[in-house]
Enzyme design. Structure first.
Site, PDB file in Angstrom:
ATOM      1  CG  HIS A  97      -1.985  -0.988   1.224  1.00  0.00           C
ATOM      2  ND1 HIS A  97      -3.160  -0.784   1.901  1.00  0.00           N
ATOM      3  CD2 HIS A  97      -2.101  -2.199   0.628  1.00  0.00           C
ATOM      4  CE1 HIS A  97      -3.953  -1.829   1.732  1.00  0.00           C
ATOM      5  NE2 HIS A  97      -3.319  -2.701   0.963  1.00  0.00           N
ATOM      6  CD  GLU A 123      -2.095   4.242   3.033  1.00  0.00           C
ATOM      7  OE1 GLU A 123      -3.280   4.441   3.355  1.00  0.00           O
ATOM      8  OE2 GLU A 123      -1.754   3.413   2.162  1.00  0.00           O
ATOM      9  CB  CYS A 145      -6.829  -0.328   5.125  1.00  0.00           C
ATOM     10  SG  CYS A 145      -5.107  -0.908   5.045  1.00  0.00           S
ATOM     11  CB  CYS A 170      -2.272   1.803   5.974  1.00  0.00           C
ATOM     12  SG  CYS A 170      -1.861   0.915   4.447  1.00  0.00           S
TER      13      CYS A 170
END
Length: 159
Positions: A54, A56, A84, A87
């Protein structure tokens, strides 16, 4: 001169658009320390076949390398979509100082929508959260990406 939250989200939007080149969901993230961007990444799950890739997480890894420490307690992470749970946990683990995000995520958001891991006093670290910054252009990126996919799925289901 320090970058504003809107400047940081604009940089994250530009980064998110790069994910489209390899079919990833257009989410971008930047990390700023002392008013300057030290890392900038976008989703690479499809590109890397990595469920943890992801924006992040990738931006945090790069920022830690630049800063020379996993503790990013002077950093702000700006991302186009509310993080999410994975993250948000990474932000907590990095001891991030601030989170700024664009679009809310009512299905998986863990920093205001479903949970708020940044402000849970049961955890040993809390971080400031500002959501909804430039939410319309951030949401438009996702709508434009998923819209055609939803339309083709709906057409297939009608056959």
């Amino acid at each position: 001169m320090s970058l504003s939250d809107e400047d940081l989200i604009a940089a994250a939007i530009a980064e998110a658009k790069l994910a489209l080149d390899h079919g990833d969901v257009p989410v971008g993230a930047v990390v700023a320390v002392d008013g300057r961007i030290v890392s900038s990444r976008h989703n690479e799950r499809e590109l890397a076949n990595d469920p943890t890739a992801h924006a992040e997480v990738l931006a945090l890894r790069d920022a830690a390398a630049v800063v020379g420490s996993w503790r990013l307690d002077q950093a702000t992470l700006a991302v186009t979509l509310e993080p999410c749970p994975m993250c948000a946990g990474a932000l907590w683990s990095a001891r991030i100082q601030r989170l700024v995000f664009g679009a809310y995520d009512p299905k998986a958001g863990a920093c205001q929508s479903l949970y708020n891991l940044g402000a849970d006093p049961r955890l040993n670290h809390e971080f400031d959260v500002r959501g909804g910054v430039e939410s319309e252009p951030c949401a438009a990126l996702l709508h434009d990406f998923f819209g055609p996919r939803r339309d083709s799925t709906a057409a297939e289901n009608q056959r």
